[in-house]
Design a protein around this motif. Structure first.
Motif, short mmCIF file in Angstrom:
data_model
loop_
_atom_site.label_atom_id
_atom_site.label_comp_id
_atom_site.label_asym_id
_atom_site.label_seq_id
_atom_site.Cartn_x
_atom_site.Cartn_y
_atom_site.Cartn_z
N VAL A 262 0.99 -1.37 -0.07
CA VAL A 262 -0.03 0.09 0.08
C VAL A 262 0.95 1.15 -0.05
N PHE A 263 2.09 1.29 0.69
CA PHE A 263 3.05 2.40 0.75
C PHE A 263 3.51 2.59 -0.67
N ALA A 264 3.74 1.40 -1.11
CA ALA A 264 4.45 1.61 -2.51
C ALA A 264 3.63 2.22 -3.49
N LEU A 265 2.32 1.84 -3.35
CA LEU A 265 1.20 2.32 -4.33
C LEU A 265 1.01 3.88 -4.06
N LEU A 266 0.80 4.40 -2.84
CA LEU A 266 0.68 5.58 -2.54
C LEU A 266 1.93 6.34 -3.01
N LYS A 273 1.51 12.36 -9.53
CA LYS A 273 0.57 13.58 -9.35
C LYS A 273 1.62 14.92 -9.56
N GLY A 274 2.93 14.63 -9.64
CA GLY A 274 3.85 15.64 -9.64
C GLY A 274 4.40 16.10 -8.45
N LEU A 275 4.01 15.27 -7.14
CA LEU A 275 4.54 15.71 -5.97
C LEU A 275 5.75 15.26 -5.55
N ARG A 276 6.69 16.09 -4.89
CA ARG A 276 7.97 15.70 -4.48
C ARG A 276 8.21 16.00 -3.12
N GLY A 277 9.17 15.07 -2.52
CA GLY A 277 9.31 15.62 -0.97
C GLY A 277 10.20 14.24 -0.53
N ARG A 278 10.44 14.37 0.99
CA ARG A 278 11.01 13.41 1.59
C ARG A 278 10.13 12.14 1.94
N VAL A 279 10.41 11.06 1.88
CA VAL A 279 9.84 9.86 2.24
C VAL A 279 10.41 9.07 3.49
N VAL A 280 9.51 8.89 4.32
CA VAL A 280 9.86 8.52 5.63
C VAL A 280 9.60 6.83 5.92
N GLU A 345 -8.04 7.68 -6.41
CA GLU A 345 -7.83 8.36 -7.69
C GLU A 345 -6.85 7.59 -8.59
N MET A 346 -5.91 6.97 -8.01
CA MET A 346 -5.05 6.29 -8.93
C MET A 346 -5.69 5.41 -9.81
#
Length: 369
Positions: A262-266, A273-280, A345-346
């Motif tokens: 589920v984490f991988a899909l999200l 969607k064009g979003l970028r940032g840190r993944v924890v 949405e995916m």
């Protein structure tokens, strides 16, 4: 007098053994002392669908008010992320959620939030614990009530593509296990004007959660997995725990995805969607998620505990093995409702099932032995 020992969010215990009105009031008084010391003036209180949750919430609200705080109490039961949203929306200095989380039905507790809607930091929880008195005051003050269902739905829509969701005409199952998310996904569907067919499972609140532990694990999902065995792609089910903090997903064919899948899909969808940032990640070093983040060019870090994961401020996405996922641009707290809608949405945007997209990402969606 029962000893009150804090966990990562507050305190939970068995109803009528340690979790009594007296002890809930003692802890509420201690939290009030902490907020007042910090210059706090306003606090919100919410509750889930467990036995006597509304009564306990009223007691907590009355104590907080009597101590000198301006208090807003939820009109009805609500998911825990909505309580965090209420803290921000009402510009409060903190919040209390009367909830047992993912524990069995006989448990109840108080979970505390800071002025951002996030769980109180360990050092703050320690201070609250130190303020607990041997007895609770008998007097109670007055409070106001709130209902933020529509503002919360609008906050969800701010992170979603309404057009693609509105055009989707597939089938989505929602398993709430008799918990606090019952009716909330259907309410969102109505608010957003969606045309999909929503099939609700155990949407009527039940203090015993229909005989299961309210977590998105296989042993609690006989109904969902049985019904999904007869379904075809791209139909799937979103599953929420007792207070809506956790998300599980059952694919057509009846397979329950792992929290890592589920984490991988999200993660993949947010990148699309064009979003970028840190993944924890709370799933350990490297592995599938680390490789995926690297492939997508995203900063990736691991955390040593679920608590550390969920306190990762400013992250695009944080997640841990129990199924809690925090989308930083939304709230500094896990929200199973938004996580499920992002997966819907995916599917709506791609026209492909979640299983197909897992395979395209190099992850197998075939049933496990």
């Amino acid at each position: 007098m029962a000893e009150i020992r804090m966990d990562s969010e507050g305190w939970q215990a068995v109803i009528a053994e340690a979790f009594t009105f007296e002890n809930a009031a003692r802890l509420a008084r201690a939290y009030a002392a902490y907020l007042l010391e910090q210059g706090g003036r306003r606090v919100v209180v919410g509750y889930d669908t467990r036995f006597l949750s509304p009564r306990f919430a009223e007691r907590v609200a009355g104590v907080l008010s009597a101590e000198g705080l301006e208090v807003y109490l939820a009109k009805t039961s609500l998911p825990a992320p909505v309580l965090s949203f209420a803290v921000r929306h009402l510009e409060a200095d903190g919040g209390v959620m009367v909830t047992g989380g993912g524990r069995p039905a006989e448990y109840l507790g108080l979970a505390f939030r800071d002025r951002e809607g996030a769980s109180l930091a360990p050092e703050a929880l320690a201070v609250v614990g130190e303020r607990v008195q041997p007895t609770a005051l008998e007097r109670e003050g007055t409070y106001q009530t709130f209902d933020l269902r529509r503002p919360y739905y609008q906050a969800l829509l701010a992170h979603l593509d309404r057009e693609s969701l509105g055009a989707y005409e597939g089938v989505l199952y929602h398993e709430s296990l008799g918990g606090a998310t019952g009716g909330w996904v259907s309410g969102f569907v109505k608010e957003a004007g969606l045309r999909l067919e929503l099939r609700e499972l155990h949407a009527v609140p039940d203090v015993l959660f229909y005989g299961v532990v309210p977590v998105p694990e296989a042993k609690s999902l006989f109904t969902a997995t049985t019904l999904l065995r007869a379904e075809q792609d791209p139909t799937f089910a979103v599953v929420h725990d007792g207070d809506g903090s956790r998300l599980g997903v059952v694919l057509a064919g009846g397979r329950l995805l792992s929290a890592e899948e589920v984490f991988a899909l999200l993660l993949y969808h947010l990148h699309q969607k064009g979003l970028r940032g840190r993944v924890v990640s709370g799933f350990g070093e490297g592995g599938v998620l680390g490789r995926l983040a690297g492939r997508l060019g995203l900063e990736f870090e691991t955390a040593s505990s679920p608590t550390e994961v969920l306190r990762a401020r400013g992250a695009l996405l944080a997640g841990e093995p129990s199924g809690r996922f925090c989308f930083g641009p939304h709230l500094p707290q896990s929200d199973g409702l938004l996580a499920g809608l992002l997966l819907l949405e995916m599917v709506a945007q791609s026209g492909r099932s979640l299983g197909q997209q897992l395979e395209e990402m190099g992850l197998s969606a075939s049933p496990r032995g």
